[in-house]
Motif scaffolding. Structure first.
Motif, PDB file in Angstrom:
ATOM      1  N   MET A  92     -59.518  94.643  61.610  1.00  0.00           N
ATOM      2  CA  MET A  92     -58.507  93.804  61.210  1.00  0.00           C
ATOM      3  C   MET A  92     -57.824  95.201  60.784  1.00  0.00           C
TER       4      MET A  92
ATOM      5  N   PHE B 261     -54.277  96.515  57.997  1.00  0.00           N
ATOM      6  CA  PHE B 261     -53.402  96.253  56.791  1.00  0.00           C
ATOM      7  C   PHE B 261     -52.494  97.586  56.874  1.00  0.00           C
TER       8      PHE B 261
ATOM      9  N   ILE C 254     -51.445  89.523  59.708  1.00  0.00           N
ATOM     10  CA  ILE C 254     -52.006  89.920  58.313  1.00  0.00           C
ATOM     11  C   ILE C 254     -50.652  89.959  57.645  1.00  0.00           C
TER      12      ILE C 254
ATOM     13  N   THR D 123     -49.896  92.281  54.880  1.00  0.00           N
ATOM     14  CA  THR D 123     -50.662  92.886  53.478  1.00  0.00           C
ATOM     15  C   THR D 123     -49.095  92.623  52.377  1.00  0.00           C
TER      16      THR D 123
ATOM     17  N   TYR E  19     -54.018  90.287  51.048  1.00  0.00           N
ATOM     18  CA  TYR E  19     -52.755  90.151  51.787  1.00  0.00           C
ATOM     19  C   TYR E  19     -53.355  88.966  52.329  1.00  0.00           C
TER      20      TYR E  19
ATOM     21  N   LEU F  42     -53.250  85.770  55.326  1.00  0.00           N
ATOM     22  CA  LEU F  42     -53.653  85.510  56.793  1.00  0.00           C
ATOM     23  C   LEU F  42     -53.364  84.243  57.107  1.00  0.00           C
TER      24      LEU F  42
END
Length: 127
Positions: free
Chosen positions: A67, A69, A87, A89, A105, A107
């Protein structure tokens, strides 16, 4: 050797959960980024790599999950069982001198918000 503390606050719909994890690991600097490396409770190697602008978290499993960010733009992740996730952020704060990273963050999957996550990562040298 370092001690890594991870405090997470997860909110999915009306359900909220707070999680505290503590691991022993190692600290490295690679290409100007700080890297925290440890083995999680599922016996998976985890690499958290970051600088002031972005953070990546990779779990090395049979199908590695990574993942990313970034402060400036949304990113994507392919998560086993859930497929492609977006994602977003909201905030990434890195204070290397105080050894603390804060990440906030959201999702989403196909524009549908799955949840919001707050994470604080701290580390310190140990014997």
């Amino acid at each position: 050797m370092i001690k890594i503390n991870i405090h997470s606050h997860i909110k999915i719909e009306r359900q909220e959960e707070a999680i505290h994890e503590e691991y022993k690991g190692e600290l490295k600097e690679i290409a100007g980024k700080i890297c925290l490396i440890y083995t999680n409770s599922q016996d998976e190697k985890v690499l958290i790599k970051f600088d002031e602008q972005e953070l990546s978290m990779t779990r090395y499993t049979d199908n590695p999950i990574s993942m990313h960010f970034h402060k400036e733009f949304p990113t994507k992740a392919d998560y086993a069982g859930l497929g492609k996730l977006s994602i977003l952020t909201k905030d990434l704060s890195v204070n290397s001198a105080q050894q603390i990273v804060e990440l906030y963050y959201h999702l989403a999957q196909n524009e549908l918000k799955i949840g919001e996550y707050r994470m604080q990562i701290t580390w310190e040298e140990i014997g």
